[in-house]
Design a protein around this motif. Structure first.
Motif, PDB file in Angstrom:
ATOM      1  N   ILE A  79      36.947  33.075  36.965  1.00  0.00           N
ATOM      2  CA  ILE A  79      37.230  31.765  37.499  1.00  0.00           C
ATOM      3  C   ILE A  79      38.173  32.223  38.625  1.00  0.00           C
ATOM      4  O   ILE A  79      39.166  32.647  38.550  1.00  0.00           O
ATOM      5  CB  ILE A  79      37.793  30.778  36.513  1.00  0.00           C
ATOM      6  CG1 ILE A  79      36.826  30.323  35.378  1.00  0.00           C
ATOM      7  CG2 ILE A  79      38.133  29.581  37.249  1.00  0.00           C
ATOM      8  CD1 ILE A  79      37.230  29.722  34.228  1.00  0.00           C
ATOM      9  N   LYS A  80      37.713  31.594  39.851  1.00  0.00           N
ATOM     10  CA  LYS A  80      38.172  31.891  40.933  1.00  0.00           C
ATOM     11  C   LYS A  80      39.335  30.725  41.318  1.00  0.00           C
ATOM     12  O   LYS A  80      39.229  29.581  40.777  1.00  0.00           O
ATOM     13  CB  LYS A  80      37.412  31.917  42.033  1.00  0.00           C
ATOM     14  CG  LYS A  80      36.552  33.188  41.890  1.00  0.00           C
ATOM     15  CD  LYS A  80      35.467  33.266  43.433  1.00  0.00           C
ATOM     16  CE  LYS A  80      34.326  33.955  42.980  1.00  0.00           C
ATOM     17  NZ  LYS A  80      32.996  33.232  42.265  1.00  0.00           N
ATOM     18  N   ASN A 139      39.871  28.620  43.866  1.00  0.00           N
ATOM     19  CA  ASN A 139      39.655  27.463  44.307  1.00  0.00           C
ATOM     20  C   ASN A 139      38.372  26.506  43.802  1.00  0.00           C
ATOM     21  O   ASN A 139      37.696  25.615  44.395  1.00  0.00           O
ATOM     22  CB  ASN A 139      39.207  27.672  45.784  1.00  0.00           C
ATOM     23  CG  ASN A 139      38.065  28.510  45.991  1.00  0.00           C
ATOM     24  OD1 ASN A 139      37.570  29.085  45.002  1.00  0.00           O
ATOM     25  ND2 ASN A 139      37.238  28.604  47.077  1.00  0.00           N
ATOM     26  N   GLU A 140      38.150  26.911  42.627  1.00  0.00           N
ATOM     27  CA  GLU A 140      36.791  26.393  41.735  1.00  0.00           C
ATOM     28  C   GLU A 140      37.215  25.047  41.126  1.00  0.00           C
ATOM     29  O   GLU A 140      38.327  25.165  40.493  1.00  0.00           O
ATOM     30  CB  GLU A 140      36.207  27.432  40.734  1.00  0.00           C
ATOM     31  CG  GLU A 140      35.483  28.448  41.387  1.00  0.00           C
ATOM     32  CD  GLU A 140      34.633  29.349  40.513  1.00  0.00           C
ATOM     33  OE1 GLU A 140      33.522  28.902  40.239  1.00  0.00           O
ATOM     34  OE2 GLU A 140      35.073  30.067  39.907  1.00  0.00           O
ATOM     35  N   PRO A 141      36.485  24.282  41.069  1.00  0.00           N
ATOM     36  CA  PRO A 141      36.491  22.777  40.570  1.00  0.00           C
ATOM     37  C   PRO A 141      36.437  23.076  38.953  1.00  0.00           C
ATOM     38  O   PRO A 141      35.349  22.623  38.483  1.00  0.00           O
ATOM     39  CB  PRO A 141      35.625  21.737  41.160  1.00  0.00           C
ATOM     40  CG  PRO A 141      34.271  22.819  41.598  1.00  0.00           C
ATOM     41  CD  PRO A 141      35.274  24.228  41.935  1.00  0.00           C
ATOM     42  N   VAL A 142      37.347  23.665  38.165  1.00  0.00           N
ATOM     43  CA  VAL A 142      37.137  23.906  36.874  1.00  0.00           C
ATOM     44  C   VAL A 142      38.410  23.291  36.166  1.00  0.00           C
ATOM     45  O   VAL A 142      39.320  23.164  36.636  1.00  0.00           O
ATOM     46  CB  VAL A 142      37.138  25.319  36.822  1.00  0.00           C
ATOM     47  CG1 VAL A 142      37.199  25.946  35.379  1.00  0.00           C
ATOM     48  CG2 VAL A 142      35.876  26.205  37.215  1.00  0.00           C
ATOM     49  N   ALA A 143      38.093  22.742  34.851  1.00  0.00           N
ATOM     50  CA  ALA A 143      39.043  22.310  34.100  1.00  0.00           C
ATOM     51  C   ALA A 143      38.928  22.904  32.739  1.00  0.00           C
ATOM     52  O   ALA A 143      37.881  23.557  32.332  1.00  0.00           O
ATOM     53  CB  ALA A 143      38.971  20.707  33.921  1.00  0.00           C
ATOM     54  N   ARG A 170      32.881  22.997  34.638  1.00  0.00           N
ATOM     55  CA  ARG A 170      33.137  23.212  36.150  1.00  0.00           C
ATOM     56  C   ARG A 170      32.328  21.853  36.685  1.00  0.00           C
ATOM     57  O   ARG A 170      31.285  21.407  36.149  1.00  0.00           O
ATOM     58  CB  ARG A 170      32.314  24.238  36.734  1.00  0.00           C
ATOM     59  CG  ARG A 170      30.930  24.550  36.657  1.00  0.00           C
ATOM     60  CD  ARG A 170      30.561  25.625  36.974  1.00  0.00           C
ATOM     61  NE  ARG A 170      30.867  26.094  38.452  1.00  0.00           N
ATOM     62  CZ  ARG A 170      30.944  27.247  39.157  1.00  0.00           C
ATOM     63  NH1 ARG A 170      30.995  28.027  38.380  1.00  0.00           N
ATOM     64  NH2 ARG A 170      31.340  27.293  40.398  1.00  0.00           N
ATOM     65  N   LYS A 200      29.536  20.194  33.816  1.00  0.00           N
ATOM     66  CA  LYS A 200      28.930  21.085  33.020  1.00  0.00           C
ATOM     67  C   LYS A 200      29.728  22.161  32.334  1.00  0.00           C
ATOM     68  O   LYS A 200      30.942  22.486  32.861  1.00  0.00           O
ATOM     69  CB  LYS A 200      27.631  21.540  33.431  1.00  0.00           C
ATOM     70  CG  LYS A 200      28.073  23.009  34.435  1.00  0.00           C
ATOM     71  CD  LYS A 200      26.526  23.460  34.874  1.00  0.00           C
ATOM     72  CE  LYS A 200      26.947  24.460  35.972  1.00  0.00           C
ATOM     73  NZ  LYS A 200      25.519  24.963  36.571  1.00  0.00           N
ATOM     74  N   SER A 257      29.917  33.109  35.517  1.00  0.00           N
ATOM     75  CA  SER A 257      30.588  31.926  35.969  1.00  0.00           C
ATOM     76  C   SER A 257      30.389  31.899  37.559  1.00  0.00           C
ATOM     77  O   SER A 257      31.164  31.081  38.168  1.00  0.00           O
ATOM     78  CB  SER A 257      32.099  32.360  35.669  1.00  0.00           C
ATOM     79  OG  SER A 257      32.549  33.305  36.135  1.00  0.00           O
ATOM     80  N   ASN A 303      29.614  26.916  44.361  1.00  0.00           N
ATOM     81  CA  ASN A 303      30.822  25.856  44.289  1.00  0.00           C
ATOM     82  C   ASN A 303      30.132  24.601  45.053  1.00  0.00           C
ATOM     83  O   ASN A 303      30.221  24.521  46.251  1.00  0.00           O
ATOM     84  CB  ASN A 303      32.184  26.291  44.991  1.00  0.00           C
ATOM     85  CG  ASN A 303      33.272  25.270  44.763  1.00  0.00           C
ATOM     86  OD1 ASN A 303      32.963  24.318  44.296  1.00  0.00           O
ATOM     87  ND2 ASN A 303      34.322  25.755  45.162  1.00  0.00           N
ATOM     88  N   LEU A 359      31.718  22.012  45.847  1.00  0.00           N
ATOM     89  CA  LEU A 359      32.524  21.263  46.752  1.00  0.00           C
ATOM     90  C   LEU A 359      32.450  21.997  48.296  1.00  0.00           C
ATOM     91  O   LEU A 359      32.618  21.489  49.366  1.00  0.00           O
ATOM     92  CB  LEU A 359      34.039  21.651  46.458  1.00  0.00           C
ATOM     93  CG  LEU A 359      34.484  21.024  45.296  1.00  0.00           C
ATOM     94  CD1 LEU A 359      35.839  21.190  44.781  1.00  0.00           C
ATOM     95  CD2 LEU A 359      34.179  19.419  45.197  1.00  0.00           C
ATOM     96  N   MET A 416      38.944  15.846  32.045  1.00  0.00           N
ATOM     97  CA  MET A 416      38.481  17.239  32.577  1.00  0.00           C
ATOM     98  C   MET A 416      38.157  16.763  34.065  1.00  0.00           C
ATOM     99  O   MET A 416      38.442  17.916  34.976  1.00  0.00           O
ATOM    100  CB  MET A 416      37.528  17.444  31.731  1.00  0.00           C
ATOM    101  CG  MET A 416      37.890  17.792  30.416  1.00  0.00           C
ATOM    102  SD  MET A 416      38.744  19.342  30.407  1.00  0.00           S
ATOM    103  CE  MET A 416      37.748  20.518  29.747  1.00  0.00           C
ATOM    104  N   ALA A 453      41.505  16.792  36.205  1.00  0.00           N
ATOM    105  CA  ALA A 453      41.857  18.284  36.243  1.00  0.00           C
ATOM    106  C   ALA A 453      41.183  19.196  37.045  1.00  0.00           C
ATOM    107  O   ALA A 453      41.629  19.937  37.944  1.00  0.00           O
ATOM    108  CB  ALA A 453      42.169  18.775  34.852  1.00  0.00           C
ATOM    109  N   ALA A 454      39.981  18.937  37.075  1.00  0.00           N
ATOM    110  CA  ALA A 454      39.023  19.896  37.961  1.00  0.00           C
ATOM    111  C   ALA A 454      38.983  19.789  39.471  1.00  0.00           C
ATOM    112  O   ALA A 454      39.067  20.560  40.346  1.00  0.00           O
ATOM    113  CB  ALA A 454      37.580  19.700  37.337  1.00  0.00           C
ATOM    114  N   LEU A 455      39.171  18.123  39.760  1.00  0.00           N
ATOM    115  CA  LEU A 455      38.916  17.747  41.277  1.00  0.00           C
ATOM    116  C   LEU A 455      40.172  17.180  41.688  1.00  0.00           C
ATOM    117  O   LEU A 455      40.298  16.590  42.705  1.00  0.00           O
ATOM    118  CB  LEU A 455      37.467  16.637  41.081  1.00  0.00           C
ATOM    119  CG  LEU A 455      36.335  17.502  40.657  1.00  0.00           C
ATOM    120  CD1 LEU A 455      35.329  16.506  40.612  1.00  0.00           C
ATOM    121  CD2 LEU A 455      35.724  18.506  41.982  1.00  0.00           C
TER     122      LEU A 455
END
Lengths: 67, 265
Positions: A27-28, A30-34, A62, B46, B53, B57, B59, B87, B90-92
């Motif tokens: 996972i990088k 800047n990735e939109p990941v939680a 993500r 998802k 991975s 992206n 975005l 989630m 936290a992600a966005l």
């Protein structure tokens, strides 16, 4: 030790943090990941302070396309 | 005149919201969003494939000026929706949320009880909740009372392109609502969207009709025109409907009078 990552048994070192696990997965920054451990959603700035325990159930998501 | 739409204190000059599913590619999606002029764009969640991975992206393909509206699609109840909301946040890094709880995979109809339960909790947690909901005027008022930022009633089931199949209920929702009403789901053609706006809807959320069009970019532009046209028509005040003909020219029977004057000459 073994943790569950998105339903898959994964072998990680005993002092592994959530940050380290996500880094290993690729996972990088800047990735939109939680990520969540159990049902606790862990803010990204806390990943490094989150030590994983044997048997932890980790969910990583993500952002993707959807309506 | 400023006719901007205000949701949770944020102004939008475009009343077209875009869903990002089903596009042939992320690049086509990006071009369609730009062509639409939309300022509100949905995303989904998802599970990350831990063995791969490296996908694109999303975005990178959404214009920076757009508000991201992450959804909770895939959840079956309020508890799962709250987890998905956290989630997403936290992600966005956003509190905007399209709340959708539809456990039934056949028609994807929203579960009203769970949607109400989740909205109440998510508002307390500081989310700006835009719930996808049945065209149920009572439920829509309850969501408003709970602090929802909008209500987003369906026109017909998600992805069906059938257009507005519940007009009378939508009319009541629009008439009674003190928060913006966004028509979500089922809008299949620009004419449907124009009609929704003529009814007084505040905005439309379109995904499938644009994404699966032969030319999604052109269709996005067509929807932008139709939503502007429908809004202008609503603001202009539509004429009354009548069962009897109402003449638009003077009825003076001038041909008959002319014939009489020739005969008398």
């Amino acid at each position: 030790m073994i943790v569950l990552v998105n339903g898959k048994n994964t072998d990680v070192p005993s002092n592994c943090t959530l940050e380290k696990l996500c880094e290993t997965i690729g996972i990088k920054a800047n990735e939109p990941v939680a990520a969540a451990v159990g049902t606790d959603v862990i803010d990204r700035n806390m990943w490094n302070a989150t030590l994983l325990k044997d048997g932890d159930n980790i969910t990583i998501i993500r952002a993707t396309c959807g309506g | 005149m400023n006719d901007n739409l205000v949701i949770a204190g944020r102004e939008f000059s475009s009343r077209l919201f875009i869903g990002t599913g089903k596009f042939p590619s992320n690049e086509v999606m990006r071009q369609a969003i730009l062509a639409s002029g939309s300022q509100m764009v949905t995303t989904a969640l998802k599970r990350l494939n831990t063995e791969d991975s490296g996908s694109e992206n999303i975005l990178d393909f959404i214009p920076k000026e757009c508000v991201l509206l992450p959804n909770t699609s895939g959840v079956r109840n309020a508890e799962e929706a709250i987890f998905a909301a956290k989630m997403n946040r936290a992600a966005l890094g956003t509190e905007w949320l399209k709340l959708e709880i539809h456990p039934d995979p056949k028609y994807l109809l929203p579960d009203t009880r769970e949607t109400l339960k989740a909205t109440e909790e998510l508002v307390k947690l500081g989310f700006k909740v835009l719930p996808y909901v049945q065209a149920d005027p009572v439920a829509c008022k309850q969501l408003e009372e709970m602090g929802a930022a909008t209500v987003m009633p369906l026109a017909s089931p998600i992805g069906t392109n059938k257009g507005i199949k519940n007009e009378e209920m939508l009319r009541i929702i629009i008439e009674q609502s003190n928060i913006p009403v966004v028509i979500d789901a089922g809008i299949g053609a620009p004419s449907h969207a124009a009609y929704a706006m003529e009814l007084g809807a505040d905005a439309c959320l379109i995904n499938t009709a644009i994404a699966i069009a032969g030319d999604p970019v052109k269709m996005a532009e067509a929807f932008a025109f139709s939503i502007k046209a429908g809004r202008m028509a609503y603001l202009s005040g539509l004429g009354c409907v009548s069962n009897l003909a109402v003449a638009t020219s003077p009825l003076t029977a001038f041909l008959e009078e002319e014939q009489n004057s020739i005969d008398n000459a």
